[in-house]
Design an enzyme around this catalytic site. Structure first.
Site, mmCIF file in Angstrom:
data_model
loop_
_atom_site.group_PDB
_atom_site.id
_atom_site.type_symbol
_atom_site.label_atom_id
_atom_site.label_comp_id
_atom_site.label_asym_id
_atom_site.label_seq_id
_atom_site.Cartn_x
_atom_site.Cartn_y
_atom_site.Cartn_z
ATOM 1 N N HIS A 114 0.569 -4.035 -20.339
ATOM 2 C CA HIS A 114 0.969 -3.300 -21.529
ATOM 3 C C HIS A 114 -0.160 -3.083 -22.526
ATOM 4 O O HIS A 114 -0.008 -2.279 -23.448
ATOM 5 C CB HIS A 114 2.159 -3.991 -22.210
ATOM 6 C CG HIS A 114 3.128 -3.024 -22.824
ATOM 7 N ND1 HIS A 114 4.414 -3.366 -23.153
ATOM 8 C CD2 HIS A 114 3.008 -1.718 -23.160
ATOM 9 C CE1 HIS A 114 5.039 -2.325 -23.674
ATOM 10 N NE2 HIS A 114 4.199 -1.308 -23.695
ATOM 11 N N ASP A 137 11.125 -2.940 -24.692
ATOM 12 C CA ASP A 137 10.406 -4.116 -24.202
ATOM 13 C C ASP A 137 11.200 -5.374 -24.528
ATOM 14 O O ASP A 137 11.859 -5.446 -25.567
ATOM 15 C CB ASP A 137 9.040 -4.166 -24.906
ATOM 16 C CG ASP A 137 8.015 -5.069 -24.238
ATOM 17 O OD1 ASP A 137 8.409 -5.981 -23.498
ATOM 18 O OD2 ASP A 137 6.817 -4.860 -24.478
ATOM 19 N N HIS A 178 9.619 -8.020 -25.190
ATOM 20 C CA HIS A 178 8.711 -8.676 -26.120
ATOM 21 C C HIS A 178 8.298 -7.687 -27.213
ATOM 22 O O HIS A 178 8.294 -6.472 -26.992
ATOM 23 C CB HIS A 178 7.473 -9.180 -25.380
ATOM 24 C CG HIS A 178 7.788 -10.019 -24.185
ATOM 25 N ND1 HIS A 178 7.957 -9.471 -22.916
ATOM 26 C CD2 HIS A 178 7.987 -11.349 -24.052
ATOM 27 C CE1 HIS A 178 8.244 -10.429 -22.054
ATOM 28 N NE2 HIS A 178 8.286 -11.575 -22.712
ATOM 29 N N ASP A 212 5.216 -7.602 -28.583
ATOM 30 C CA ASP A 212 3.789 -7.268 -28.457
ATOM 31 C C ASP A 212 3.160 -7.077 -29.836
ATOM 32 O O ASP A 212 2.359 -6.172 -30.053
ATOM 33 C CB ASP A 212 3.608 -6.015 -27.599
ATOM 34 C CG ASP A 212 4.083 -6.227 -26.178
ATOM 35 O OD1 ASP A 212 4.253 -7.386 -25.763
ATOM 36 O OD2 ASP A 212 4.288 -5.225 -25.464
ATOM 37 N N HIS A 270 -2.131 -8.030 -23.759
ATOM 38 C CA HIS A 270 -0.885 -7.279 -23.529
ATOM 39 C C HIS A 270 0.225 -7.734 -24.479
ATOM 40 O O HIS A 270 1.264 -7.067 -24.550
ATOM 41 C CB HIS A 270 -0.441 -7.356 -22.067
ATOM 42 C CG HIS A 270 0.176 -8.643 -21.640
ATOM 43 N ND1 HIS A 270 0.972 -8.758 -20.517
ATOM 44 C CD2 HIS A 270 0.122 -9.899 -22.153
ATOM 45 C CE1 HIS A 270 1.381 -9.999 -20.368
ATOM 46 N NE2 HIS A 270 0.883 -10.714 -21.335
ATOM 47 N N ASP A 302 8.383 -0.995 -20.920
ATOM 48 C CA ASP A 302 7.978 -2.187 -20.175
ATOM 49 C C ASP A 302 9.141 -2.591 -19.287
ATOM 50 O O ASP A 302 10.247 -2.850 -19.777
ATOM 51 C CB ASP A 302 7.621 -3.302 -21.165
ATOM 52 C CG ASP A 302 7.012 -4.520 -20.503
ATOM 53 O OD1 ASP A 302 7.426 -4.860 -19.379
ATOM 54 O OD2 ASP A 302 6.140 -5.161 -21.125
ATOM 55 N N ASP A 321 9.952 -5.236 -18.034
ATOM 56 C CA ASP A 321 10.578 -6.540 -18.269
ATOM 57 C C ASP A 321 11.715 -6.481 -19.279
ATOM 58 O O ASP A 321 12.383 -7.486 -19.512
ATOM 59 C CB ASP A 321 9.549 -7.607 -18.620
ATOM 60 C CG ASP A 321 8.913 -7.459 -19.997
ATOM 61 O OD1 ASP A 321 9.491 -6.812 -20.885
ATOM 62 O OD2 ASP A 321 7.806 -8.006 -20.192
ATOM 63 N N GLU A 365 3.762 -2.851 -16.534
ATOM 64 C CA GLU A 365 4.064 -4.229 -16.126
ATOM 65 C C GLU A 365 4.839 -4.328 -14.815
ATOM 66 O O GLU A 365 5.541 -5.317 -14.573
ATOM 67 C CB GLU A 365 4.790 -4.990 -17.247
ATOM 68 C CG GLU A 365 3.977 -5.124 -18.536
ATOM 69 C CD GLU A 365 2.852 -6.152 -18.456
ATOM 70 O OE1 GLU A 365 2.749 -6.852 -17.425
ATOM 71 O OE2 GLU A 365 2.073 -6.243 -19.437
#
Length: 301
Positions: free
Chosen positions: A102, A124, A126, A128, A141, A228, A230, A273
């Site tokens: 990322h 995402d 997360h 980030d 990332h 992303d 994830d 990712e």
């Protein structure tokens, strides 16, 4: 507002991540007949191939405890990517960037922001939103959203030719559910619009993504979407480096991107990712491609 033609850009970058394997993500997505399937939607498409990216094996190792691991080579790749995205948009293409970790979104979103004041939809698990002062790992990332909104090292914050590349009030973060302690505090004091999994559970994906699109479109020249993999529950997207239980479903992900496609205004899209080493029969890469098609307007009927 529907894009007229698509430019594929592969970025096999894994220096920003803590686990190896995402450098093979672009190949895994191309393997699923990505180009042909985009052409089947009626789009002319050009594949610009992969950017040249350094490997861990040929890069100087970071010092123990380094807070910005592989800073300079990541910044160089992102600067090249920003120029490639800028040129593609100027030529009338919608860039579809295949990752890679990322950290590459520093380049894709910054390139989309050159000559424009865009919004940003960041989907995402997360945030980030770390910097050198808050990171627990030193992995870049985990920092691109902070850098795009003006927080972090100058090599990362200035890739759009201005700082911030994107105004925090024009950013919608969707699906977040895993935050570092200091990152969480920073987000609480930022102007970014955050829609956590709690919001999705309570309000539903349709309401959340419609609000995100409104934020990214208000007073902007279109928006970049960074997706992303994830964000999706690892039961459906196992091939990611930092899986977090309790994510959105495959169908919620499609719905989000279908709504974005219907709204119009997307200038560029990155899918990041995808880690084939951790995947099961290329399922996550195949899902990423299915989602790209939804973002480009594919419908069930």
């Amino acid at each position: 507002m529907k894009p007229e033609k698509i430019a594929l850009i592969g970025v096999p970058l894994d220096l920003g991540a803590g686990r190896r394997g995402v450098d093979m993500g672009p190949s895994a997505m191309r393997y699923t007949a990505l180009r042909r399937r985009i052409e089947d939607l009626g789009y002319p498409i050009v594949d610009l191939g992969n950017l040249v990216t350094p490997m861990v094996e040929t890069s100087a190792p970071p010092a123990p405890g380094e807070c910005l691991r592989y800073l300079e080579p990541i910044a160089e790749v992102c600067a090249t990517l920003a120029a490639t995205v800028e040129a593609s948009i100027a030529d009338g293409f919608l860039p579809l960037i295949l990752g890679g970790d990322h950290s590459l979104s520093l380049g894709s979103a910054s390139g989309s922001a050159r000559g424009c004041a865009p919004g940003l939809i960041w989907i995402d698990a997360h945030a980030d939103f770390n910097t050198a002062e808050t990171t627990l790992s030193g992995n870049i990332h985990g920092m691109p959203l902070a850098a795009l909104t003006g927080r972090g090292h100058p090599l990362l914050t200035g890739l759009a030719g201005r700082t911030p590349a994107i105004q925090p009030g024009h950013v919608a973060l969707v699906g977040v559910r895993d935050l570092d302690p200091l990152e969480r505090e920073a987000l609480l004091h930022a102007s970014i619009h955050v829609f956590t999994m709690h919001d999705i559970d309570r309000r539903g994906m349709a309401a959340v993504i419609e609000a995100a699109v409104a934020i990214a479109q208000q007073g902007t020249g279109g928006f970049h979407v960074s997706f992303d993999l994830d964000v999706i529950d690892p039961r459906e997207a196992p091939g990611v480096g930092t899986p977090v239980a309790g994510g959105i479903s495959r169908r919620e992900a499609h719905l989000a991107l279908e709504i974005i496609a219907h709204a119009g205004g997307m200038r560029s899209l990155d899918l990041v990712e995808v880690n084939p080493i951790l995947d099961e029969r290329n399922a996550t890469a195949a899902l990423a491609v299915d989602l790209a098609l939804s973002a480009l307007g594919k419908r069930i009927l």
